[in-house]
Enzyme design. Structure first.
Site, mmCIF file in Angstrom:
data_model
loop_
_atom_site.group_PDB
_atom_site.id
_atom_site.type_symbol
_atom_site.label_atom_id
_atom_site.label_comp_id
_atom_site.label_asym_id
_atom_site.label_seq_id
_atom_site.Cartn_x
_atom_site.Cartn_y
_atom_site.Cartn_z
ATOM 1 N N SER A 66 0.840 -1.187 0.000
ATOM 2 C CA SER A 66 0.000 0.000 0.000
ATOM 3 C C SER A 66 0.881 1.245 0.000
ATOM 4 O O SER A 66 2.087 1.170 0.260
ATOM 5 C CB SER A 66 -0.911 -0.024 1.242
ATOM 6 O OG SER A 66 -1.734 1.117 1.303
ATOM 7 N N CYS A 67 0.284 2.396 -0.296
ATOM 8 C CA CYS A 67 0.999 3.679 -0.229
ATOM 9 C C CYS A 67 -0.056 4.773 -0.156
ATOM 10 O O CYS A 67 -1.081 4.601 0.492
ATOM 11 C CB CYS A 67 1.930 3.853 -1.427
ATOM 12 S SG CYS A 67 1.090 3.828 -3.032
ATOM 13 N N GLY A 68 0.162 5.897 -0.833
ATOM 14 C CA GLY A 68 -0.841 6.956 -0.835
ATOM 15 C C GLY A 68 -2.007 6.655 -1.763
ATOM 16 O O GLY A 68 -3.168 6.738 -1.373
#
Length: 281
Positions: free
Chosen positions: A240-242
């Protein structure tokens, strides 16, 4: 092209320079105009790799009918985009970007999700190529001949928040590529209305620590970074990330050192952080 000699999804500038004129090679500048999470590299004058074709990841590789940010494209949209680039079913695709390692990994995983196998990323991208004084072009290559590549999406390579919610505190790993302060909820999110914090039981690997200037760190360093946060290379790992872009920087590193079961949480924190029914830490 003897692509069987390429076992990693990452290729070096030396390898690419030696294969520039291979008949089946298609070089693609998979760029993004909006760079988040790092100071963008800005160039005085445009240049690209020889024979490079242009792909705007945010425009052509995102499903704009989706309410989420940077959602993976549909099969039809993806097929149209790569055929327009002149990509055939037997093409060898090399992706790069002008930030070193930034948006090309996202484009690479998009190809993978769509079942296209022979796709690679140039380690270090354009800045490394320029640093080494290699040949460049002043404009992209275009083609009016449509490629014949067809694709079928592969199940299990990308997921939604329901799947991530179901694996919290189980024997899988969840990795977050955002910066440490955002992960800890001590820095505001760049998108309006998004909560601060992280997915419960997730671990943080800021994508920047995987990089050595423009290129990835050496394999030994990458293995050590992942080993601190993931039990083994056989552990199923969610990324995951932004908004699903820089998570792919982690994914490319993980696959390059032998991780097999990797899944992109496509909506990432832009999705999780706006859904108040989902838990956060």
């Amino acid at each position: 092209m003897k692509n069987s000699s390429v076992t990693s999804p990452l290729i070096t500038s030396t390898w690419l320079a030696e294969h520039l004129n291979d008949e089946k090679l298609v070089i693609v500048d998979a760029y993004m105009a909006n760079v988040v999470g790092k100071e963008p590299l800005v160039y005085e004058a445009f240049s690209c790799l020889p024979n490079a074709r242009k792909l705007d990841v945010e425009v052509e590789f995102c499903d704009h009918a989706s309410a989420q940010t940077h959602t993976l494209p549909t099969e039809a949209q993806f097929t149209q985009a790569i055929q327009k680039l002149g990509i055939n079913s037997d093409s060898i695709v090399v992706l790069y970007d002008n930030q070193g390692i930034y948006s090309a990994p996202r484009a690479w995983w998009t190809f993978k999700v769509m079942g296209f196998e022979h796709v690679y990323v140039l380690d270090g991208g354009l800045p490394q190529w320029l640093k080494e004084g290699r040949e460049t072009a002043s404009e992209y290559t275009t083609t009016s001949i449509l490629g014949n590549a067809t694709v079928k999406a592969v199940k299990g390579l990308a997921c939604d928040s329901d799947e991530v919610l179901s694996v919290i505190n189980t024997d899988v790993a969840i990795l977050d590529a955002r910066g440490e302060m955002r992960f800890l909820g001590k820095a505001p999110e760049p998108r309006e209305g998004v909560r601060s914090g992280h997915i419960p039981s997730s671990k943080n690997i800021p994508f920047s620590i995987l990089l050595d200037n423009y290129t990835y760190q050496d394999e030994e360093t990458l293995r050590a970074i992942f080993a601190e946060r993931v039990p083994s290379i056989d552990t199923k790992t969610y990324f995951s990330c932004g908004s699903g872009i820089t998570a792919c920087i982690l994914m490319l590193a993980a696959v390059s050192i032998g991780y097999k079961e990797v899944v992109l949480y496509d909506g990432s924190w832009a999705d999780w952080g706006t859904n108040h029914s989902l838990p956060i830490e």
